[in-house]
Write an enzyme that holds these catalytic residues in place. Structure first.
Site, PDB file in Angstrom:
ATOM      1  N   LYS A 116     -21.651 -32.486  33.942  1.00  0.00           N
ATOM      2  CA  LYS A 116     -20.439 -31.835  33.423  1.00  0.00           C
ATOM      3  C   LYS A 116     -20.083 -32.537  32.115  1.00  0.00           C
ATOM      4  O   LYS A 116     -20.192 -33.766  32.043  1.00  0.00           O
ATOM      5  CB  LYS A 116     -19.298 -31.977  34.449  1.00  0.00           C
ATOM      6  N   HIS A 143     -19.728 -25.611  34.135  1.00  0.00           N
ATOM      7  CA  HIS A 143     -19.903 -26.852  33.386  1.00  0.00           C
ATOM      8  C   HIS A 143     -20.744 -26.662  32.131  1.00  0.00           C
ATOM      9  O   HIS A 143     -20.389 -27.157  31.057  1.00  0.00           O
ATOM     10  CB  HIS A 143     -20.503 -27.933  34.289  1.00  0.00           C
ATOM     11  N   HIS A 162     -16.950 -32.881  50.722  1.00  0.00           N
ATOM     12  CA  HIS A 162     -16.830 -34.296  50.380  1.00  0.00           C
ATOM     13  C   HIS A 162     -16.439 -35.028  51.663  1.00  0.00           C
ATOM     14  O   HIS A 162     -15.763 -34.432  52.519  1.00  0.00           O
ATOM     15  CB  HIS A 162     -15.706 -34.541  49.373  1.00  0.00           C
ATOM     16  N   ASP A 164     -11.832 -26.655  32.966  1.00  0.00           N
ATOM     17  CA  ASP A 164     -12.721 -26.239  34.058  1.00  0.00           C
ATOM     18  C   ASP A 164     -11.990 -25.218  34.930  1.00  0.00           C
ATOM     19  O   ASP A 164     -11.139 -25.576  35.733  1.00  0.00           O
ATOM     20  CB  ASP A 164     -13.078 -27.493  34.866  1.00  0.00           C
ATOM     21  N   GLU A 202     -25.042 -33.560  39.454  1.00  0.00           N
ATOM     22  CA  GLU A 202     -24.290 -32.420  38.909  1.00  0.00           C
ATOM     23  C   GLU A 202     -23.675 -32.802  37.574  1.00  0.00           C
ATOM     24  O   GLU A 202     -22.707 -33.556  37.518  1.00  0.00           O
ATOM     25  CB  GLU A 202     -23.190 -31.992  39.889  1.00  0.00           C
ATOM     26  N   ASP A 262     -13.315 -22.792  37.107  1.00  0.00           N
ATOM     27  CA  ASP A 262     -13.836 -22.490  38.455  1.00  0.00           C
ATOM     28  C   ASP A 262     -13.437 -21.096  38.935  1.00  0.00           C
ATOM     29  O   ASP A 262     -12.916 -20.925  40.041  1.00  0.00           O
ATOM     30  CB  ASP A 262     -13.358 -23.551  39.470  1.00  0.00           C
ATOM     31  N   ASP A 293     -12.866 -34.394  52.366  1.00  0.00           N
ATOM     32  CA  ASP A 293     -12.416 -33.023  52.688  1.00  0.00           C
ATOM     33  C   ASP A 293     -12.278 -32.904  54.199  1.00  0.00           C
ATOM     34  O   ASP A 293     -11.489 -32.120  54.707  1.00  0.00           O
ATOM     35  CB  ASP A 293     -13.428 -31.965  52.236  1.00  0.00           C
ATOM     36  N   GLU A 331     -23.874 -26.404  37.469  1.00  0.00           N
ATOM     37  CA  GLU A 331     -22.720 -25.509  37.714  1.00  0.00           C
ATOM     38  C   GLU A 331     -22.496 -24.595  36.520  1.00  0.00           C
ATOM     39  O   GLU A 331     -22.461 -25.053  35.372  1.00  0.00           O
ATOM     40  CB  GLU A 331     -21.460 -26.340  37.991  1.00  0.00           C
ATOM     41  N   ASP A 390     -18.762 -22.822  44.018  1.00  0.00           N
ATOM     42  CA  ASP A 390     -17.835 -23.925  43.737  1.00  0.00           C
ATOM     43  C   ASP A 390     -16.759 -23.377  42.814  1.00  0.00           C
ATOM     44  O   ASP A 390     -16.803 -23.557  41.599  1.00  0.00           O
ATOM     45  CB  ASP A 390     -18.570 -25.099  43.078  1.00  0.00           C
ATOM     46  N   ASP A 402     -24.166 -24.554  41.800  1.00  0.00           N
ATOM     47  CA  ASP A 402     -22.739 -24.258  41.929  1.00  0.00           C
ATOM     48  C   ASP A 402     -22.434 -23.000  41.132  1.00  0.00           C
ATOM     49  O   ASP A 402     -22.449 -23.003  39.891  1.00  0.00           O
ATOM     50  CB  ASP A 402     -21.887 -25.438  41.419  1.00  0.00           C
ATOM     51  N   MET A 435     -24.573 -28.866  52.078  1.00  0.00           N
ATOM     52  CA  MET A 435     -24.541 -29.976  51.117  1.00  0.00           C
ATOM     53  C   MET A 435     -23.361 -30.888  51.431  1.00  0.00           C
ATOM     54  O   MET A 435     -22.310 -30.424  51.880  1.00  0.00           O
ATOM     55  CB  MET A 435     -24.409 -29.389  49.699  1.00  0.00           C
TER      56      MET A 435
HETATM   57  C1  GLT Z   1     -14.971 -30.971  42.058  1.00  0.00           C
HETATM   58  C2  GLT Z   1     -15.786 -30.532  40.859  1.00  0.00           C
HETATM   59  C3  GLT Z   1     -17.015 -29.829  41.222  1.00  0.00           C
HETATM   60  C4  GLT Z   1     -17.986 -30.670  42.008  1.00  0.00           C
HETATM   61  C5  GLT Z   1     -17.483 -31.085  43.322  1.00  0.00           C
HETATM   62  C6  GLT Z   1     -18.452 -32.062  43.932  1.00  0.00           C
HETATM   63  S1  GLT Z   1     -15.872 -31.566  43.374  1.00  0.00           S
HETATM   64  O1  GLT Z   1     -14.209 -29.894  42.537  1.00  0.00           O
HETATM   65  O2  GLT Z   1     -14.971 -29.708  40.024  1.00  0.00           O
HETATM   66  O3  GLT Z   1     -17.667 -29.280  40.124  1.00  0.00           O
HETATM   67  O4  GLT Z   1     -19.101 -29.857  42.288  1.00  0.00           O
HETATM   68  O5  GLT Z   1     -18.017 -33.361  43.907  1.00  0.00           O
HETATM   69 MN    MN Z   2     -19.387 -28.183  41.005  1.00  0.00          MN
HETATM   70 MN    MN Z   3     -16.191 -26.969  38.142  1.00  0.00          MN
END
Ligand code: GLT
Ligand code: MN
Ligand code: MN
Length: 389
Positions: free
Chosen positions: A184, A221, A55, A256, A182, A258, A58, A218, A288, A246, A89
């Site tokens: 979600k 998501h 980002h 979420d 993306e 991750d 970041d 993702e 991600d 992702d 990216m």
């Molecule tokens: C954030 C989110 C991710 C996105 C990122 C891109 S930032 O951490 O949870 O899924 O991909 O903005």
């Molecule tokens: Mn993501």
């Molecule tokens: Mn995520």
């Protein structure tokens, strides 16, 4: 086992925010110290990653002066050169600052929308300068907790205008960027607009230049929404819209998480790797995800190494799946061909339609056949458990 060392040609990338995640959650303070971007580059290169994503903030803190901005970017570019890593990216942080609490590009406040667009244009410049091929839009704040503001329809129109604006700007600058949405379903907002891969695919067709836009789906998501990520990716591939991906993991129905790639749904991860590789997906394999909040820095690098190793192990299993005679025979038996009927149904003609309507079918026999999926799936499980090597 063949060589499980990640190499640049595998195209493994990590967000700076992923390995840099300090382990903050809504209930607790960070458990790890922040890491400098250049320091992360060094470690990722050592582990065999191909590149990073970022980002705007970041790399360049939100309140940085113009002169300081240039110094930070030049220093980071030197780090890329030294390590040989690329930026795969780039994206915009449109979710951390309170200005975006009720949406960024979809906000009902024109001033917030303009600020968000201003921030995206600068982030696009940054992405292009660092050589990113894909620019992502994740609408973390583009949604609502309550619909009293009536933003659901207006929000889409505002998002469309913003995406069209950014794409036209990028083209005008001569940037070689593709844009990826993306989806979600929720979090941080109660409900997000464009909640799934399917919604984003539909929305893209309403843009001025649909060809410039694709998806950055993702794993976590779609899984949060209770959907099958492998199917979602297949649909994006089928539409020619898988621009980026992702990779992570997630328990269904949770916040979420991750998680490290393959940490939870190994079988889905296997079919995903197989799908990407069989389809000849050429984009980044972007992780991600982040280390568990319990971990120290050593755990962060274990996490990063683990994401890549699991991908490579699953890739090897996919090749084994293709070469296993019993599995291939079971697959062959599963797929029943019929040359004459396939010819008849391939493409419409009045004559074929008439002939098809006149055919009679042995419904009972069709219904009685067992396709052998229990065996095929068990063989897959045994392969994944290492019982077929
Ligand atoms: C954030 C989110 C991710 C996105 C990122 C891109 S930032 O951490 O949870 O899924 O991909 O903005
Ligand atoms: Mn993501
Ligand atoms: Mn995520």
């Amino acid at each position: 086992m063949t060589n499980l060392e990640p190499r640049p040609e595998h195209h493994f990338t990590f967000g700076l925010w992923t390995v840099g995640n300090p382990g903050r959650d809504p209930f607790g303070e960070p458990t790890r110290r922040p890491m400098e971007p250049r320091y992360m580059l060094g470690h990722l290169a050592e582990l065999g990653a191909y590149g990073v994503s970022l980002h705007d903030n970041d790399l360049v803190p939100i309140d940085t002066s113009a002169a300081e901005h240039d110094r930070i970017v030049a220093d980071f570019a030197r780090g890329l050169q030294e390590t040989g890593l690329v930026v795969g990216m780039a994206t915009t942080n449109l979710f951390t600052h309170p200005a975006f609490k009720d949406g960024a590009l979809t906000s009902a406040d024109a001033r917030v929308r303009a600020y968000a667009l201003h921030k995206v244009l600068h982030a696009v410049d940054l992405g292009a300068e660092l050589g990113a091929g894909v620019f992502v839009f994740w609408g973390g704040r583009e949604g609502a907790e309550v619909d009293a503001g009536g933003n659901a329809l207006d929000g889409l129109a505002r998002l469309r205008d913003a995406l069209n604006f950014v794409e036209a700007y990028s083209r005008d600058q001569g940037y070689d960027l593709r844009f990826a949405l993306e989806p979600k379903p929720n979090e941080p907002r109660g409900d997000l607009y464009l909640p799934t891969v399917g919604s984003a695919l539909g929305f893209i067709t309403t843009l001025d230049r649909p060809d410039a836009f694709g998806l950055n789906p993702e794993f976590a998501h779609e899984t949060m929404a209770g959907l099958n990520f492998v199917h979602a990716v297949a649909q994006a591939l089928d539409a020619g819209k898988l621009f980026h991906i992702d990779l992570n993991d997630q328990k269904m129905g949770r916040f979420d998480q991750d998680l490290r790639f393959g940490a939870e749904n190994l079988k889905s991860a296997f079919f995903l790797v197989k799908l990407l590789e069989d389809a000849g997906y050429e984009g980044m394999r972007h992780f991600d995800a982040h280390a568990l909040r319990t971990e120290d820095e050593a755990g962060v690098w274990e996490f990063a190494r683990g994401c890549m190793r699991t991908y490579l192990i699953l890739l090897e299993r996919a090749r084994q799946f293709d070469a296993d005679p019993e599995i291939q025979a079971a697959l062959e038996a599963y797929r029943v061909g019929d040359q004459e009927l396939e010819e008849l149904t391939r493409r419409y003609s009045a004559e074929r339609a008439r002939a098809l309507k006149e055919r009679s079918f042995d419904r009972e026999a069709l219904g009685a056949r067992g396709p052998g999926l229990e065996r095929l799936d068990q063989l897959t499980v045994e392969l994944l458990l290492g019982a077929r090597s």
